[in-house]
Design a protein around this motif. Sequence first.
Motif, PDB file in Angstrom:
ATOM      1  N   GLN A 135       0.833  -1.212   0.000  1.00 53.85           N
ATOM      2  CA  GLN A 135       0.000   0.000   0.000  1.00 53.85           C
ATOM      3  C   GLN A 135       0.867   1.261   0.000  1.00 53.85           C
ATOM      4  O   GLN A 135       0.503   2.284  -0.605  1.00 53.85           O
ATOM      5  N   ASN A 136       2.023   1.179   0.639  1.00 52.52           N
ATOM      6  CA  ASN A 136       2.946   2.316   0.635  1.00 52.52           C
ATOM      7  C   ASN A 136       3.637   2.457  -0.720  1.00 52.52           C
ATOM      8  O   ASN A 136       3.922   3.574  -1.167  1.00 52.52           O
ATOM      9  N   GLN A 137       3.898   1.325  -1.377  1.00 43.41           N
ATOM     10  CA  GLN A 137       4.446   1.365  -2.734  1.00 43.41           C
ATOM     11  C   GLN A 137       3.473   2.062  -3.677  1.00 43.41           C
ATOM     12  O   GLN A 137       3.869   2.876  -4.521  1.00 43.41           O
ATOM     13  N   ASP A 138       2.180   1.738  -3.537  1.00 42.44           N
ATOM     14  CA  ASP A 138       1.145   2.368  -4.374  1.00 42.44           C
ATOM     15  C   ASP A 138       1.153   3.881  -4.188  1.00 42.44           C
ATOM     16  O   ASP A 138       1.095   4.645  -5.162  1.00 42.44           O
ATOM     17  N   LYS A 142       2.275   6.725  -6.961  1.00 45.00           N
ATOM     18  CA  LYS A 142       1.316   7.764  -7.353  1.00 45.00           C
ATOM     19  C   LYS A 142       1.940   9.154  -7.236  1.00 45.00           C
ATOM     20  O   LYS A 142       1.818   9.997  -8.145  1.00 45.00           O
ATOM     21  N   GLU A 143       2.656   9.398  -6.141  1.00 46.85           N
ATOM     22  CA  GLU A 143       3.265  10.708  -5.927  1.00 46.85           C
ATOM     23  C   GLU A 143       4.461  10.930  -6.848  1.00 46.85           C
ATOM     24  O   GLU A 143       4.656  12.035  -7.374  1.00 46.85           O
ATOM     25  N   ILE A 184      -9.732   1.361 -17.473  1.00 49.20           N
ATOM     26  CA  ILE A 184      -9.409   2.472 -16.583  1.00 49.20           C
ATOM     27  C   ILE A 184      -8.047   2.198 -15.960  1.00 49.20           C
ATOM     28  O   ILE A 184      -7.730   1.053 -15.588  1.00 49.20           O
ATOM     29  N   LEU A 185      -7.242   3.251 -15.848  1.00 49.30           N
ATOM     30  CA  LEU A 185      -5.897   3.105 -15.306  1.00 49.30           C
ATOM     31  C   LEU A 185      -5.884   3.470 -13.823  1.00 49.30           C
ATOM     32  O   LEU A 185      -6.020   4.628 -13.457  1.00 49.30           O
ATOM     33  N   GLU A 186      -5.753   2.453 -12.991  1.00 47.23           N
ATOM     34  CA  GLU A 186      -5.522   2.714 -11.577  1.00 47.23           C
ATOM     35  C   GLU A 186      -4.115   3.319 -11.451  1.00 47.23           C
ATOM     36  O   GLU A 186      -3.278   3.141 -12.341  1.00 47.23           O
ATOM     37  N   PRO A 187      -3.833   4.025 -10.358  1.00 51.66           N
ATOM     38  CA  PRO A 187      -2.509   4.648 -10.229  1.00 51.66           C
ATOM     39  C   PRO A 187      -1.336   3.707 -10.503  1.00 51.66           C
ATOM     40  O   PRO A 187      -0.368   4.086 -11.160  1.00 51.66           O
ATOM     41  N   ASN A 188      -1.438   2.449 -10.027  1.00 48.35           N
ATOM     42  CA  ASN A 188      -0.310   1.534 -10.244  1.00 48.35           C
ATOM     43  C   ASN A 188      -0.250   0.977 -11.670  1.00 48.35           C
ATOM     44  O   ASN A 188       0.678   0.245 -12.018  1.00 48.35           O
TER      45      ASN A 188
END
Length: 203
Positions: A135-138, A142-143, A184-188
């Motif tokens: 979850q932190n990698q995601d 994203k950032e 749809i493109l999720e952030p990852n």
Amino acid sequence: MSNSIYNPKFQNSDLSHKIVFALDKISEYFKNSLREKGKEHKLSPIQIQILLFIDNHDEKHLTVNYISDEFNVTKATVSDSIKALEKKGIVKKIKNNKDSRSFTLELETKGRIIISDISSYPKALKKIIKQVPSQNQDLLWKELYYIINSLQSVGEINVQRMCNTCVYFASNNNQPYCNFLKKILEPNNLRLDCSEHKDNDNL
């Protein structure tokens, strides 16, 4: 003392300053790693970057002009690096049958041997990132994507093959959407370097 991220008092006065300094330290790791690999094979950092690029990209990208844009260096620098690599028997030029002045690049056997050693050079950082909770990698991805896209949009860096600059990139109900992948493109799912990328000339 100046208002610089390298001034500890200024750096520690704001979290954003510390983040910028941290990114600079990570950049230093890459530069040092490239330099060390260069010493082992008697190659400059830009020559190593060119070899990695040749090994991992399609023929259409393997021209002096494209590589010059990719690494934000002059065409003369790229040409000189290629000449040196060619002289050492590491790369060879493949002439364009339709234009005798144009050519693409290909690794020689010696080049492939070198690549097998240098391609894993950021392994220490990869190992550390793997240990970060998913979850932190995601969130980190994203950032980082936002930062890189923002720098690219104001012309500070060249990123030619990221989603936001692609003709297939669209918005579906205010969510990023890829018309090539039809999803749809999720952030990852967002990419910085996509082999299906096509420039959006309207940007």
